[in-house]
Scaffold this motif. Structure first.
Motif, PDB file in Angstrom:
ATOM      1  N   SER A   1       0.580  53.383 -19.083  1.00 39.44           N
ATOM      2  CA  SER A   1       0.507  54.705 -20.025  1.00 39.44           C
ATOM      3  C   SER A   1       1.347  55.749 -19.629  1.00 39.44           C
ATOM      4  N   LEU A   2       1.841  55.956 -18.467  1.00 40.02           N
ATOM      5  CA  LEU A   2       2.349  57.088 -17.592  1.00 40.02           C
ATOM      6  C   LEU A   2       4.074  56.843 -17.959  1.00 40.02           C
ATOM      7  N   LEU A   3       4.267  55.632 -17.816  1.00 38.86           N
ATOM      8  CA  LEU A   3       5.690  55.286 -17.846  1.00 38.86           C
ATOM      9  C   LEU A   3       5.890  54.159 -18.752  1.00 38.86           C
ATOM     10  N   PRO A   4       5.658  54.474 -20.059  1.00 39.54           N
ATOM     11  CA  PRO A   4       5.804  53.576 -20.951  1.00 39.54           C
ATOM     12  C   PRO A   4       7.201  52.773 -21.096  1.00 39.54           C
ATOM     13  N   ASP A   5       8.159  53.578 -21.204  1.00 39.11           N
ATOM     14  CA  ASP A   5       9.468  52.995 -21.442  1.00 39.11           C
ATOM     15  C   ASP A   5      10.474  53.094 -20.184  1.00 39.11           C
TER      16      ASP A   5
ATOM     17  N   LEU B   1      11.282  51.625  -9.125  1.00 38.51           N
ATOM     18  CA  LEU B   1       9.949  52.409  -8.834  1.00 38.51           C
ATOM     19  C   LEU B   1       9.045  52.101 -10.085  1.00 38.51           C
ATOM     20  N   ALA B   2       9.552  52.512 -11.264  1.00 41.22           N
ATOM     21  CA  ALA B   2       8.961  52.303 -12.552  1.00 41.22           C
ATOM     22  C   ALA B   2       8.319  50.826 -12.707  1.00 41.22           C
ATOM     23  N   ARG B   3       9.510  50.062 -12.344  1.00 39.15           N
ATOM     24  CA  ARG B   3       9.143  48.585 -12.642  1.00 39.15           C
ATOM     25  C   ARG B   3       7.883  47.969 -11.528  1.00 39.15           C
ATOM     26  N   LEU B   4       7.895  48.587 -10.220  1.00 40.36           N
ATOM     27  CA  LEU B   4       6.915  48.229  -9.336  1.00 40.36           C
ATOM     28  C   LEU B   4       5.499  48.686  -9.906  1.00 40.36           C
ATOM     29  N   VAL B   5       5.700  49.902 -10.445  1.00 39.49           N
ATOM     30  CA  VAL B   5       4.396  50.402 -11.059  1.00 39.49           C
ATOM     31  C   VAL B   5       3.682  49.523 -11.975  1.00 39.49           C
ATOM     32  N   ILE B   6       4.784  49.303 -13.175  1.00 38.04           N
ATOM     33  CA  ILE B   6       4.407  48.460 -14.239  1.00 38.04           C
ATOM     34  C   ILE B   6       3.970  46.953 -13.924  1.00 38.04           C
TER      35      ILE B   6
END
Lengths: 307, 544
Positions: free
Chosen positions: A51-55, A90-95
């Motif tokens: 929800s923090l990094l939706p896109d 980084l975003a992909r790791l989180v998602i």
């Protein structure tokens, strides 16, 4: 009489007190404490990350393809570099943490529960039922697990639920055999005989006397399995039978980066690091839990050892 | 002070463990000469084995730490020797035998190989080692040594394995033989044979024997001099006759006092003839099967053969037998763990066996041999004692449990707050008290004591037996007291039954059995443990 009321008062401490005690025991084992912090971080990422990094994890940036890590000119999201389509690692790791934890976690728990129950039955009740269970486990183990996964997923259609099912199914024999071996040893111990003589029911003997003595071993095993399951999941995803894009898992990220190992190592490296750290942390935590719940070992965490 | 073969002076050893410091031994001194036997006598935790471990260089540092002292062997200081020099000494000049022979022998090598190894390790050619090993096997009394040379440890009995260990130990003709509880795991008749063998070997090659033991009987049998240890200190040492005949230290006196059978027989009491347990013609046969397909051979092993006995109300019935006598099968049958082939077990005239007799079985409880193994390590003491009520619902309402647990703990000599601890926080004797409290929870009429004191130190043994006596007085309990050794039942049992090979060979009033044994086996049992007679002998002898 005052003698008798005193210990009972101390025996039932308020809940906050017990929690504080547990925290202190965790604090005294520094490795376990760090592991707990890391696991907490991963869980937070899994819960709130999407929800923090939706896109950001899906946003392509073709000029930033395979951007190297530790460069801040594209923004802090690209600190770990970008993948072959210029998406922030980084975003992909989180998602990716959400599906990774969900799949590995539920597969391990499912296999653990099923394996333990069957192991308890096979170990406690010898005879025909035990033979059937054990031979079943042998067949499952001798059948290549990837082949099994291919067949099942081909028939049932790939979905997260079915991936969990297949992964759990192929790991059940590990718990089953370990559990059975432990039960065979513990059921011959004298306290089990003592319980039998008192007239204890089978359920009581199995769940109160045998199971608590088997659980520590199985807990340790389960955390070791956690890493193995994360990697198995990646090979299924690699074959296109696991998680379907755009969803992503760490294992899938490792597999995706495989082709770029020579030119852009960071594609596989960071998810690999995430998998290892999670597995190591889980393992250290399991070690701590085992020590903290074993009455004969707990002293190690309760007071500092003088050198 | 020179001239002693082995001399330990002022040795202090400390261990760091469990976050605390344990002084294992403090300023211990003793010496051993050629051809003599020195016994170190002590109960568990007394530090009796520590100085011997130091001699063999077996103390790991850390966690151990040698604070002070010196050890001289043949005039040479051997404390802190390099690993290589220590190896040169161990086995060749100083040899050691242990209590647990199955653990000390490697299961995947033949015994012959293991004896030869003690020689080849010190540079003797394999062929000569083999010939010598066979000689040694014959010497220690193993029949057909040529054939048995190639057999594995599990194919030997406990007594034979100890003989083999002795053979391996004396292979290099050492000057000193250290024997750490060598006979404690063996039956009394076998024990006597091993001690005799050790004495013969000593007479032949003049080695000094250091005997570490908790058993006064063994000391009386074999030692020339005694060192008595308690809590890491030597409390008394001197010639055997002096120490046993005129003990100077209070601890030695207590130890002698605690030896079973020193207080005569239980006073003849008016026993009611109200039979509680009646066993009639009880037999248990095991079929012997052979081969890969486990086909029955038609042969049978008679673990119990036509055993009949009666336990009356308020009575203590001793059942004595060595391993293989059928006493374990008897207990298991009584407890319903094994179904008998023939015969019946009645409790107040009603059958105790079979399902549906749980309520009857409630009146018969059991205390096992090993208190460590018989308590679940993951349950608190309070829960362990309350478990019978959890199983038999309706005996006691749950709200009453804590109060009743506290009462029971006090009855067995523990404190109510102990309910909140785990079994590992107690000593062996205290754990046995917990097991007794659990057995009392259902207010039984009969308690079966299955070797209940065999694993305990003598002084603890005496305390537990005293507790059992008190409980009998207060609650009118009856005991079926199973033991492998006669002295324990001597001052406790009203009547005694002697078992051998699954049969009762002799039964009668305890005093009768001890004073006028009729069966040759009973006579042999008594002859192999003449502890009290021997000690009386020393007491009347003038001090040297």
């Amino acid at each position: 009489m005052s003698d008798m009321t005193h210990p009972t008062a101390a025996a039932k401490p308020p809940r906050e007190h017990a929690l504080a005690e547990a925290f202190l025991m965790l604090w005294r084992d520094k490795f376990a404490f760090l592991s707990a912090c890391f696991l907490l971080l991963v869980v937070i990422a899994a819960l709130f990350g999407p929800s923090l990094l939706p896109d950001q994890a899906l946003q392509m940036n073709l000029r930033g393809r395979n951007a190297p890590p530790f460069e801040l000119e594209r923004g802090w999201l690209y600190i770990l570099g970008a993948d072959n389509m210029g998406r922030s690692l980084l975003a992909r790791l989180v998602i990716g943490s959400r599906y990774t934890l969900m799949i590995a976690g539920s597969a391990v728990v499912l296999a653990l529960v099923v394996g333990t129950i069957l192991g308890l039955i096979a170990g406690y009740r010898q005879g025909r039922i035990a033979t059937i269970i054990l031979r079943g486990a042998d067949i499952l183990m001798s059948f290549p697990s990837l082949l099994l996964a291919l067949i099942v997923l081909f028939v049932l259609a790939p979905s997260v639920g079915n991936v969990v099912l297949v992964l759990a199914l192929s790991r059940v024999p590990v718990y089953l055999r370990t559990c059975r071996a432990e039960v065979l040893e513990i059921r011959e111990r004298q306290f089990v005989k003592a319980a039998k003589v008192l007239g204890a029911s089978h359920a009581r003997i199995v769940f109160l006397h045998i199971l608590p003595n088997v659980v520590p071993t199985l807990m340790t095993l389960a955390t070791l399995e956690f890493a193995a399951v994360m990697l198995s999941e990646s090979s299924l995803s690699f074959l296109g039978l696991g998680v379907q894009a755009p969803a992503v898992t760490w294992g899938l990220m490792v597999a995706d980066g495989r082709g770029y190992l020579a030119s852009a190592w960071w594609l596989s490296f960071w998810p690999g690091v995430a998998i290892s750290l999670t597995a190591i942390s889980a393992n250290l935590m399991a070690n701590w839990i085992r020590t903290a719940t074993d009455p004969a070992q707990r002293w190690r965490l309760e007071k500092r050892t003088r050198a | 002070m020179t001239g002693h073969l082995l001399e330990v002076e002022n040795l202090s050893v400390r261990f760091h463990s469990r976050g605390k410091i344990v002084d294992a031994v403090r300023s211990v001194s003793w010496h051993l000469d050629r051809g003599e036997t020195l016994a170190i006598l002590g109960e568990s935790g007394s530090g009796k084995s520590v100085s011997a471990s130091a001699v063999m260089g077996l103390i790991d540092t850390p966690p151990g730490e040698i604070l002070s002292g010196s050890i001289r062997f043949d005039g040479r200081g051997i404390l802190g020797l390099s690993a290589k020099d220590q190896r040169e000494l161990n086995g060749r000049r100083i040899a050691m035998i242990f209590q647990d022979t199955l653990a000390a022998l490697n299961p995947v090598h033949t015994l012959g190989h293991q004896i030869s190894e003690s020689m080849t390790a010190h540079g003797i050619p394999a062929e000569r080692a083999r010939t010598r090993a066979i000689e040694l096997l014959a010497r220690v009394g193993i029949p057909e040594p040529e054939r048995r040379f190639n057999e594995y440890p599990h194919q030997f009995s406990g007594g034979q394995r100890q003989r083999v260990m002795i053979a391996a130990a004396i292979a290099m003709e050492p000057d000193v033989l250290i024997a750490d509880e060598p006979t404690s795991a063996l039956d009394v008749t076998v024990q006597a044979g091993i001690l005799k063998l050790l004495k013969e070997l000593q007479a032949e090659n003049g080695m000094g024997i250091l005997m570490i033991t908790h058993d006064l009987g063994v000391v009386a049998e074999i030692a020339d001099r005694v060192v008595v240890m308690s809590q890491g200190e030597v409390v008394e040492q001197g010639p055997l006759a002096e120490v046993l005949g005129a003990p100077r230290h209070a601890y030695t006196r207590r130890l002698l006092e605690a030896v079973p059978g020193r207080h005569g027989y239980p006073a003849a009491r008016d026993l009611s003839s109200e039979a509680l347990i009646e066993i009639r013609g009880l037999s248990k046969y095991y079929g012997v099967s052979a081969g890969v397909l486990k086909t029955p051979t038609g042969r049978e092993i008679k673990a119990l053969d036509d055993v009949s006995l009666t336990l009356n109300k308020g009575e203590v019935l001793g059942v004595v037998g060595e391993s293989g006598s059928g006493k374990t099968t008897l207990v298991n049958t009584l407890l319903g763990l094994v179904d008998p082939t023939k015969g019946e077990v009645l409790y107040r005239g009603k059958s105790m066996l079979g399902p549906g007799n749980r309520e009857i079985a409630r009146n018969v409880q059991v205390v096992f041999q090993d208190p460590t193994a018989s308590l679940n390590p993951r349950m608190k003491v309070g829960r362990i004692i309350a478990e019978p009520w959890a199983i038999h619902r309706g005996v006691l309402p749950r709200a009453e449990w804590p109060r009743r647990v506290a009462e029971l703990l006090e009855q067995v000599g523990l404190r109510p707050e102990h309910a909140d601890r785990y079994p590992h926080q107690f000593s062996g004797g205290q754990r046995q008290r917990i097991a007794i409290a659990r057995a009392l929870a259902l207010k039984p009429e009969v308690i079966i004591c299955d070797e209940a004191v065999s694993a305990l130190d003598v002084s603890i043994q005496a305390q537990v037996i005293q507790l059992l006596k008190d409980l009998r007085r207060d609650h009118g309990l009856s005991y079926l007291f199973i033991a492998h050794d006669l002295p324990v039942v001597r001052d406790f049992a009203d009547r005694t039954i002697v078992m051998q090979g699954g049969r009762i060979v002799e039964s009668g009033i305890t005093a009768e059995i001890f004073e006028h044994p009729r069966h040759p086996y009973t006579q042999k049992l008594l002859a192999s443990r003449p502890v009290e007679e021997r000690m009386r002998g020393h007491i009347t002898e003038p001090a040297e």
